[in-house]
Write an enzyme that holds these catalytic residues in place. Sequence first.
Site, short mmCIF file in Angstrom:
data_model
loop_
_atom_site.label_atom_id
_atom_site.label_comp_id
_atom_site.label_asym_id
_atom_site.label_seq_id
_atom_site.Cartn_x
_atom_site.Cartn_y
_atom_site.Cartn_z
N GLY A 289 0.80 -1.23 0.00
CA GLY A 289 0.00 0.00 0.00
C GLY A 289 0.82 1.27 0.00
N ARG A 299 -6.90 2.31 -5.56
CA ARG A 299 -6.08 1.12 -5.34
C ARG A 299 -5.96 0.31 -6.63
NH1 ARG A 299 -3.06 1.55 -0.65
NH2 ARG A 299 -4.38 1.78 1.19
N THR A 424 25.80 49.18 -4.90
CA THR A 424 26.97 50.01 -4.55
C THR A 424 28.27 49.24 -4.66
OG1 THR A 424 26.70 49.43 -2.22
CG2 THR A 424 25.60 51.45 -2.99
N GLY A 497 -13.39 13.08 -19.56
CA GLY A 497 -12.54 12.39 -18.59
C GLY A 497 -13.31 12.15 -17.32
N PHE A 499 -13.55 13.89 -14.70
CA PHE A 499 -14.11 15.09 -14.08
C PHE A 499 -15.40 15.54 -14.74
CE2 PHE A 499 -11.41 16.29 -17.58
CZ PHE A 499 -12.18 17.20 -18.27
N LYS A 517 -15.86 23.61 -20.78
CA LYS A 517 -15.42 22.53 -19.90
C LYS A 517 -16.39 22.45 -18.73
CE LYS A 517 -11.46 21.38 -16.89
NZ LYS A 517 -10.08 21.76 -16.55
N ASP A 612 1.79 20.06 -14.53
CA ASP A 612 1.22 18.90 -15.25
C ASP A 612 1.47 18.98 -16.75
OD1 ASP A 612 0.01 16.43 -15.37
OD2 ASP A 612 -2.02 17.23 -15.56
N ASP A 630 -5.39 23.32 -19.35
CA ASP A 630 -5.70 22.59 -18.12
C ASP A 630 -4.85 23.06 -16.94
OD1 ASP A 630 -6.50 20.91 -16.10
OD2 ASP A 630 -6.41 19.09 -17.31
N THR A 647 1.68 14.00 -13.34
CA THR A 647 1.53 12.73 -14.07
C THR A 647 2.81 11.93 -13.83
OG1 THR A 647 0.09 13.76 -15.71
CG2 THR A 647 1.19 11.70 -16.35
#
Length: 803
Positions: A289, A299, A424, A497, A499, A517, A612, A630, A647
């Site tokens: 894990g 997972r 200076t 996708g 989202f 979008k 990304d 994006d 990614t």
Amino acid sequence: MGCGASAKPTKPPDPPSETEKAERKADHSEDKKAAQLENKEYEARMRFLDQVPLMKRLPRDERPIVAEACEACEFQNGDVIIQQGDPGDAFYVIRSGEARVFVQTNEGQDQVASLKGGDYFGENALLRDEPRTATIIASSRLLAFRIRRDKFQELGLNAKLQFANRKAVGTGMKVMVKSKPPTPKTPEDVELISLALQKNENLATMTTLDSSRLQSFIEVMWKEEVKAGERIISEGDMQADYFYVVAEGQFEVTVSDASNEESGVDHSEAKAEFHQRTISHVAPGGSFGELALLYFVPRAATVTASTDATVWVIDRTQFKSILMKASDSKIRAYVKYLDKVSILDALLAEEKKQVANALVEMHFASEDRIIQQGEPGNMFYIMYEGDVDIDKDGEVVATLSAKSKSGTVHFFGEMALLENENRTATVTVKSPDAKCLVLDRESFNLLLGPLKDIIEAAREGRQRPERAAPEAQGCLAENRTKIKRSDLKRIGLLGCGGFGAVELWEHSKTGQTFALKAISKGYIVKTGMQESVMNEKSILAMTNSLFITRLYETYNGTQTLYFLLEPCLGGELYSTYVRKSMYGSEKHCRFYSAGVILAFEHMHQRRIIYRDLKPENLLLTEDGQLKVTDMGLAKFVIGKTYTTCGTPDYFAPEVIASTGHTNAVDWWTLGILIFELMAGHPPFESAYPMQIYAKVTKGIGKVPFPSAIKANCRSLIENLLKNEAVERLPMKPGGVKNLTEHKWFSEFDWEALMGQTMPVPYKPVVKSRKDLQNFVARKEDAPRTIEYVDPGTGWDKDFATSH
């Protein structure tokens, strides 16, 4: 025979004899059998091809064309089918027989897999010319189908492939992770956990496991009892927040039949027999894990107790906080340095901590001029390692020496934090190198306000107004022509996708088209991304570059949030490169990477880290110009930030180690991008994230460069992919100029690119403002609908700029 000629009567043919009848019947029967065999053969080809991931990316009506292009081939026991290191130009599907897969390493040649009927290898050879990553030898008589790249491309199939984007991970989601109080441990418990942590190679990739850190991990772990048959982890589970060490009992690790996950070596050349449902067992002293400790990601496998068992547990939040303690100690050391700067005496302890966190490391080489007399200054330096000469009017008036081990530091240029005065004196490095912590006046003002005001308030004994933490404050021009959502009509789908979706919409009055979008509010709340989405809006509004997609409006619906963006109808750079076989072209790579450099320069000037970069996030306009898109992972940062995100193929070493990162991560990703556009694959590529991170830790020096990457290009990549962030080319004195003046760009016309007058290397075919042909949206990528129930917190009240 002429038109008017009379025809002579013809004698009817003799009836066929019995022998002839029998022969004809036999011939017909043979033809029928041959046709049946041909049909079976064709069905077999189709069945085999339907199992290949690359073929699944072709529209169904194109797959029969591939089946027709298949050549039958035969190999005998011992024949080498492909040789590691040879250029690949063909893809194979095994019909019958067996083969073995060998990988050549420094220690010798290891057999890593066996193949049989239905398995395939070399599919990447249909897309690009890259060396084979393994040797495959027939271990019996073997029949296979073969497709050559030239045939695949001749049929135009590469132009019809549909691609799913590599997914970004770890978006800093604000989801509470449940911890439990630590469980008391015996010396035997401590030893078992300590050995398990040290034995976990993936953990060693992520962090240095010294005795102090091991002790910190062990101290916070708690014990849990697990019953036989109980699932402790489920494949695909979004609640992936814990890492386990087995104290007692046994666990079985499995993946679904559809999954290609496995534990062990990366076998990118072959889909082989080793993809079983059960992939491993974990006994006492084992662990699993660890990916959950780095970032939020579903997972990849299911872990079930084979017997009654006991595990030790740590969660991601605890793990990260322990890693950040090293950063805390560094900040405390920086504060001690700042305590010695008298001009900062008016700062409160907490303010000095904020300044310390904003300090950026910079390395200088011998004879570098850190400060030049007479030039305007806006940077303050704390030198903690090295020797410098202080020169006034051409005469050395002092030599300063700093040693980090003894705590000896020197600072110069501090007056630049007050106002823009000319320097200076000149400061020149005399040692082989010098290391400094640097802060510019603008960053200081963004953090705390003008230093002059702070000093005056302290002198007059009055309390200065409290300042909120700096945030990205982007806003669209008030005098712009607002675009109402009710004036838009849908044209079609551009992409989708997890989202939501991106669609092309047209303004009903002007005919102008936009990319809309849409993000599910239910998805945002479930994944704790409220802050991230509001941040994306602010950052988009802060940018105004020809090389970044433009934001026009934002809308707030009952179930959905919307970004109205400029449409880039030329398509994604990722799919364009594959379909048009652009990999390895310096002309294309130089043009697109130069556009990224200008986009990053614009962002970094505004304290935005992008995080990304990848070809999937680069779009082409109808004129062939490049746009970065994006901003979902972009962040307004002064100094360092600690969220592990991006990614995996593009992760920088400091992101993996969770030690905090600056805008240097963007320059690392640029190095990865240039390598990928030239080689056809990223340099640290693997099917498994932890193997990517292990390769990153070893460095670019261990990566073989293909012949397409010539000396100047290689030099640029190597100078971007430095494991030490401060050593990356644009992080050195000179900044972005170090890139624009690099030999690889020696004849590049930057002025023409900035004005977009440079001829583009590729102009997409876009027939109209409504043309969707450069985008292929896959229905299977469509997001699941998650119903939004308003939590009543008002998190989205300021999202909309129009209605």
